[in-house]
Design a protein around this motif. Structure first.
Motif, mmCIF file in Angstrom:
data_model
loop_
_atom_site.group_PDB
_atom_site.id
_atom_site.type_symbol
_atom_site.label_atom_id
_atom_site.label_comp_id
_atom_site.label_asym_id
_atom_site.label_seq_id
_atom_site.Cartn_x
_atom_site.Cartn_y
_atom_site.Cartn_z
ATOM 1 N N UNK A 1 0.827 -1.212 0.000
ATOM 2 C CA UNK A 1 0.000 0.000 0.000
ATOM 3 C C UNK A 1 0.862 1.264 0.000
ATOM 4 N N UNK A 2 1.943 1.265 0.770
ATOM 5 C CA UNK A 2 2.834 2.431 0.803
ATOM 6 C C UNK A 2 3.509 2.622 -0.547
ATOM 7 N N UNK A 3 4.028 1.556 -1.126
ATOM 8 C CA UNK A 3 4.696 1.651 -2.432
ATOM 9 C C UNK A 3 3.703 2.099 -3.497
ATOM 10 N N UNK A 4 2.488 1.577 -3.456
ATOM 11 C CA UNK A 4 1.454 1.996 -4.411
ATOM 12 C C UNK A 4 1.169 3.487 -4.267
ATOM 13 N N UNK A 5 1.122 3.987 -3.017
ATOM 14 C CA UNK A 5 0.914 5.412 -2.771
ATOM 15 C C UNK A 5 2.053 6.266 -3.296
ATOM 16 N N UNK A 6 3.286 5.780 -3.139
ATOM 17 C CA UNK A 6 4.457 6.494 -3.653
ATOM 18 C C UNK A 6 4.383 6.586 -5.179
ATOM 19 N N UNK A 7 4.137 5.461 -5.825
ATOM 20 C CA UNK A 7 4.062 5.437 -7.290
ATOM 21 C C UNK A 7 2.967 6.383 -7.776
ATOM 22 N N UNK A 8 1.816 6.350 -7.132
ATOM 23 C CA UNK A 8 0.710 7.217 -7.520
ATOM 24 C C UNK A 8 1.067 8.693 -7.359
ATOM 25 N N UNK A 9 1.634 9.057 -6.220
ATOM 26 C CA UNK A 9 1.983 10.461 -5.971
ATOM 27 C C UNK A 9 3.019 10.965 -6.968
ATOM 28 N N UNK A 10 4.021 10.149 -7.245
ATOM 29 C CA UNK A 10 5.087 10.585 -8.158
ATOM 30 C C UNK A 10 4.574 10.676 -9.591
ATOM 31 N N UNK A 11 3.823 9.687 -10.048
ATOM 32 C CA UNK A 11 3.359 9.719 -11.441
ATOM 33 C C UNK A 11 2.328 10.823 -11.675
ATOM 34 N N UNK A 12 1.531 11.153 -10.671
ATOM 35 C CA UNK A 12 0.560 12.246 -10.822
ATOM 36 C C UNK A 12 1.233 13.613 -10.893
ATOM 37 N N UNK A 13 2.422 13.725 -10.339
ATOM 38 C CA UNK A 13 3.118 15.006 -10.264
ATOM 39 C C UNK A 13 4.428 15.006 -11.038
ATOM 40 N N UNK A 14 4.593 14.081 -11.944
ATOM 41 C CA UNK A 14 5.888 13.874 -12.596
ATOM 42 C C UNK A 14 6.349 15.067 -13.444
#
Length: 130
Positions: free
Chosen positions: A110-123
């Motif tokens: 869940x934490x890794x999924x949150x990291x990936x989501x946050x970074x890709x949304x703001x890339x």
């Protein structure tokens, strides 16, 4: 989310905070000429540092290489995070490599999924193809 962009030369960067699994998470994204640098921390320090890149061959499909530079070598979810982000970078049309620093309180799915989501949304790579 608090977004701050700095168009200052020579490094284009973006800093923000996001809540991931109940933890305040600081994210710094930087675009250099040949690499993207992504720092994600919940602990106030850099944590495990990864290098990820796309390797192309004339005879085969591209592959993605993710390796630990410093830190935890035995965390498969950290490697998953690096691979997902370099694939996202590549799919956006950029050929830059990725330096990824993860200072996380846990390495759960869940934490890794949150990291990936946050970074890709703001890339930054959507704006700086190279």
């Amino acid at each position: 989310m608090d977004h701050a962009r700095s168009p200052a030369f020579p490094v284009h960067q973006k800093n923000f905070k996001v809540e991931i699994e109940g933890n305040t998470t600081d994210v710094v994204l930087c675009s250099y000429d040949d690499h993207f640098f992504v720092l994600v921390t919940q602990i106030g320090s850099m944590g495990t540092i990864l290098h990820a890149r796309k390797e192309e061959s004339a005879l085969a499909e591209p592959t993605f290489d993710v390796s630990v530079v410093f830190g935890k070598y035995d965390e498969p979810m950290v490697m998953v995070c690096g691979r997902q982000l370099i694939e996202h970078i590549s799919n956006s049309g950029s050929s830059k490599s990725l330096i990824l620093s993860l200072g996380l309180k846990d390495h759960s799915r869940a934490t890794i999924k949150g990291v990936i989501s946050a970074v890709t949304k703001n890339c930054l790579w959507v704006f700086t193809v190279g």
